[in-house]
Structure formats: C-alpha cells, structure tokens
Design a protein around this motif. Sequence first.
Motif, PDB file in Angstrom:
ATOM      1  N   ARG A  74     -85.179 -78.313 -79.227  1.00  0.00           N
ATOM      2  CA  ARG A  74     -86.112 -77.722 -80.193  1.00  0.00           C
ATOM      3  C   ARG A  74     -85.633 -77.909 -81.629  1.00  0.00           C
ATOM      4  N   ALA A 130     -85.519 -67.285 -75.885  1.00  0.00           N
ATOM      5  CA  ALA A 130     -85.663 -67.985 -74.616  1.00  0.00           C
ATOM      6  C   ALA A 130     -85.440 -67.085 -73.413  1.00  0.00           C
ATOM      7  N   GLU A 155     -83.460 -74.975 -75.560  1.00  0.00           N
ATOM      8  CA  GLU A 155     -84.851 -75.278 -75.241  1.00  0.00           C
ATOM      9  C   GLU A 155     -85.164 -76.718 -75.635  1.00  0.00           C
ATOM     10  N   PHE A 175     -88.125 -80.005 -75.821  1.00  0.00           N
ATOM     11  CA  PHE A 175     -89.536 -80.371 -75.879  1.00  0.00           C
ATOM     12  C   PHE A 175     -89.707 -81.848 -75.560  1.00  0.00           C
ATOM     13  N   THR A 194     -92.753 -76.789 -73.270  1.00  0.00           N
ATOM     14  CA  THR A 194     -91.388 -77.244 -73.041  1.00  0.00           C
ATOM     15  C   THR A 194     -91.411 -78.562 -72.268  1.00  0.00           C
TER      16      THR A 194
END
Length: 242
Positions: free
Chosen positions: A21, A194, A4, A6, A73
């Motif tokens: 992340r 996720a 994931e 960001f 995200t």
Amino acid sequence: MTPERFDFYDNQQNWLGTAPRTEVHAKGYWHRSFHCWIVRDEGAQRMVLFQRRRDIKDTFPLYYDITAAGHLTAGEQLHEASRELEEELGVQAAFETLTYLLTAKQELQGEVRGVPFIDREFSAVYGLCLNQPLEDYILQPSEVHGLYEVALDDLLALIRGEREAIEATGIRMETELLASSTNQNTDELTELRASDDVPSSPSAVRETVTVYAHEFVPHGADYYIRVLEALYDVPPSKPNTL
C-alpha cells in the motif's frame, strides 16, 4: 504483520503486478477501489449519509467522504469489496442488493504528516437505500470519526456552489481508542487499520455540524454531482435481501 498489498494497473486497467500500500501511494500506481453511498427516505425527502475520516488516515485525514469505501487488496474481486460496509458501518448487505452507479477514474495528491502521496484509482461506485437511524450503525473506530446525514438536495446545492454551507446531523464516536490512537506511530496505525480485532465503538454522541464543500475529499465536483444525482434513483432495499 504482513503489509497490506494492492494489485496495480496501467492507465487502461491492464494488470501489472502487486505492491505494498505504501509503495502504491508513494509512486502513484493505478489501483482499484470500491465506493458505496447510503441514502434513506424521510417522508418525501431523500437523505444522504457521509462519513468523516479518522485523523490517522494516510490520505485526507478528517475530511468528509463517501459513506463507506476502501481499496481492493491483492487478488480481491469487486463483489468481495462490499465487506467495507460491514467493517466500517456494521451493515451486512449482499453485493447483489447494491445499485451500480458509475466507475470513476481519479488522480488525487496531497501530503499527510510530512509524507506525500499520489492516489490514482479506478473506483466502482454503488448506492444503497437503507432506512435505518444513524444510531443503528456500528462505526469502526480505526477508520471512521463520525457519520452524518443531510438532505440530498442540500448536498447537491453545496457541491454546485449554490450554498456556502449546510447543516448536517450526525454521530461522533467517543472511545479511548479514538483518543489514544492518535499518539501511535505510523507502523502501529497501519496495523490498526488492517486488524480484524479492533472493536467497534460502543457509544456515540449526536451532534450538528456546519459543513463546507472544501471539507470533502477532493474527488471533484463532477464526481460528486454525477453520483448524487444518480442516488435519487436507487430503490429502497428489501429487509429480507440484506
């Protein structure tokens, strides 16, 4: 599975780039999040709902927290982040039906399972008045341990230090997933969070718990008081707008 990612920013919300992340939380990069507090009316009394975080969370496991929340995200826009309501609680609510409350700038630190984290967030906070019983919510087993409610007046009194403890009524999910997932390694837990294929828990146990202020994620008394006071003014949702 792809980690994931960001978007991250400087402390004035100027975009700087994207990162996984784990790196964002390890190095304390500023990033964006979505908060939504749900209330309901019981006669003349307004109730507020809050969740208890799963024990597998990488920040503040098993703490009480916002009804539904999540990070944006990479590339995600704020109106898309309202997906958290459906993912965590089974609530389908159009972004336009939410009431904007405030934007919070927060810096939280801690350590989970020996791994330190620095969580710096710009959080857009919304409210939703949804008059349905707790049993109508569908909790996401990988994120939510339980869902509870108290009178809004009582939670405010607790945060202000006027009450030492309050009683909350709630539902706690009981599935094999909750029991078995605590034995998985960190990589597996990240994939679990996720995954879109994790089923919602089919059953819940109603319970009453004693809640103390220190058991909430330490967003700060100012955050909680400003948000909770603003929730009195959130209008009831119209059924055909959800």
